[in-house]
Design an enzyme around this catalytic site. Structure first.
Site, PDB file in Angstrom:
ATOM      1  N   GLY A  95      36.537  28.942 101.875  1.00 29.54           N
ATOM      2  CA  GLY A  95      35.773  27.716 101.643  1.00 29.54           C
ATOM      3  C   GLY A  95      34.580  27.953 100.742  1.00 29.54           C
ATOM      4  O   GLY A  95      34.519  28.950 100.027  1.00 29.54           O
ATOM      5  N   ALA A  96      33.637  27.000 100.780  1.00 30.03           N
ATOM      6  CA  ALA A  96      32.479  27.026  99.867  1.00 30.03           C
ATOM      7  C   ALA A  96      32.983  27.175  98.434  1.00 30.03           C
ATOM      8  O   ALA A  96      32.512  28.022  97.669  1.00 30.03           O
ATOM      9  CB  ALA A  96      31.507  28.144 100.236  1.00 30.03           C
ATOM     10  N   GLY A 141      34.906  29.147  90.283  1.00 30.50           N
ATOM     11  CA  GLY A 141      35.804  30.317  90.307  1.00 30.50           C
ATOM     12  C   GLY A 141      37.073  30.014  91.089  1.00 30.50           C
ATOM     13  O   GLY A 141      38.194  30.326  90.653  1.00 30.50           O
ATOM     14  N   HIS A 142      36.914  29.383  92.258  1.00 33.71           N
ATOM     15  CA  HIS A 142      38.098  28.983  93.035  1.00 33.71           C
ATOM     16  C   HIS A 142      38.910  27.944  92.271  1.00 33.71           C
ATOM     17  O   HIS A 142      40.143  27.955  92.304  1.00 33.71           O
ATOM     18  CB  HIS A 142      37.687  28.378  94.384  1.00 33.71           C
ATOM     19  CG  HIS A 142      37.007  29.340  95.302  1.00 33.71           C
ATOM     20  ND1 HIS A 142      35.655  29.267  95.574  1.00 33.71           N
ATOM     21  CD2 HIS A 142      37.476  30.389  96.017  1.00 33.71           C
ATOM     22  CE1 HIS A 142      35.325  30.225  96.411  1.00 33.71           C
ATOM     23  NE2 HIS A 142      36.407  30.930  96.700  1.00 33.71           N
ATOM     24  N   MET A 147      30.567  34.170  89.290  1.00 29.84           N
ATOM     25  CA  MET A 147      30.512  33.089  90.276  1.00 29.84           C
ATOM     26  C   MET A 147      30.905  33.621  91.654  1.00 29.84           C
ATOM     27  O   MET A 147      31.854  34.392  91.780  1.00 29.84           O
ATOM     28  CB  MET A 147      31.445  31.959  89.858  1.00 29.84           C
ATOM     29  CG  MET A 147      30.894  31.237  88.668  1.00 29.84           C
ATOM     30  SD  MET A 147      31.814  29.751  88.311  1.00 29.84           S
ATOM     31  CE  MET A 147      31.101  29.331  86.733  1.00 29.84           C
TER      32      MET A 147
END
Ligand code: PAF
Length: 302
Positions: free
Chosen positions: A49-50, A54-55, A206
């Site tokens: 999460g968060a 980048g994700h 990131m």
């Protein structure tokens, strides 16, 4: 004239509007991820999460890989097994509503955000995977047992999501190497794909942890990427020059408490000898204030 042809063409090109489905149980996830029997490629992006840009790049890479009709799942689970005593499990940011929006905007079909009980229905697992010697150096030295916890949950999530492709960030270079090794050594039927690290304009990698940095710490943290870039610039002169150039930037860098700076052979994830040639990973871990950051770059030693 907005003719039929043009409208038809537009319709053919318009991406299918995707509404991501948020699921919390394995049963709901399975129903959402495999709504029918059509054999399409599918991919998973595992996260705690968060989610940040980048994700988002991992999710976009997954979408690109499986194509328009393929299926992309994002898992969101803060895995206690990979946190040591005194680490930031409790203060780890939990931002599910924003995570779902980011997953949807970047092409995910399903978010799987299970509870602790859903992932570990019998409590803490008695049987866990071991990362072996690959998990002992570098991150493993500062975080004993960390990679055993990572592998245990990654294996479980691979069983639950059963993907053709699993995407992991190159920023966690040791994690990526160990997951690849687990997949090869234990015959998991999945292709692991590494995605390059995204950086802020000033070079900072990131990370979900960047949000803990004060303004001053954020500036101090730039020493990490500066050191890595200096090392990479020296790659043509060999491993010793790489280490020296990077160390020179970190020596006395304000507010940075160095944990390790290492030039690593990426396959075995061991320190590269001074006569090493070929692709290597220059990795750094340091505390800036109370936040532990890691970063790395790939380079070719000659
Ligand atoms: O990289 C992470 O966020 C975690 O280690 C992972 C792979 C989701 C396992 O908990």
């Amino acid at each position: 004239m907005a003719g039929k042809y043009q409208r038809g063409k537009q319709q053919a090109k318009a991406p299918k509007a995707r509404k991501v489905e948020l699921t919390h149980t394995v049963a709901d996830f399975e129903a959402a991820f495999w709504p029918d029997e059509q054999p399409v490629d599918n991919a998973v992006v595992m996260t705690m999460g968060a989610l940040h840009e980048g994700h988002a790049s991992l999710i976009r890479a997954a979408r690109k890989q499986v194509g328009h009709d393929g299926r992309v799942a994002v898992t969101v689970f803060v895995n206690p097994l990979q946190f040591g005593a005194g680490e930031d499990l409790d203060r780890y940011p939990r931002t599910l509503a924003e995570d779902v929006k980011l997953a949807e905007a970047n092409g995910a079909d399903v978010v799987f955000a299970p509870s602790m009980e859903e992932v570990y229905p019998n409590g803490e697992p008695q049987v866990r995977l071991s990362a072996g010697p690959m998990g002992e150096g570098f991150e493993g030295t500062s975080r004993p047992g960390h990679f055993d916890g990572v592998l245990t949950v990654v294996a479980k999530l691979l069983h639950i999501t059963d993907p053709d492709f699993a995407f992991f960030g190159e920023k966690d270079a040791q994690q990526l190497a160990i997951v690849r090794r687990m997949v090869a050594d234990l015959d998991f039927d999945v292709e692991v794909i590494g995605v390059p690290t995204l950086r802020e304009e000033d070079g900072l990698a990131m990370s979900s942890r960047n949000r803990y940095l004060s303004e001053t710490e954020r500036t101090q943290a730039l020493a990490l990427s500066r050191a890595l870039f200096a090392g990479r610039d020296a790659a043509a002169k060999g491993p010793k020059a790489v280490r020296e150039a990077a160390a020179a930037v970190l020596d006395g860098a304000d507010g940075v408490t160095l944990d390790y700076l290492a030039l690593i052979d990426p396959d075995a994830f061991t320190e590269a000898p001074d006569d090493f040639q070929g692709e290597a990973v220059l990795a750094v871990a340091a505390k800036v204030g109370s936040t532990r950051l890691i970063d790395n770059v790939h380079l070719i030693c000659r």
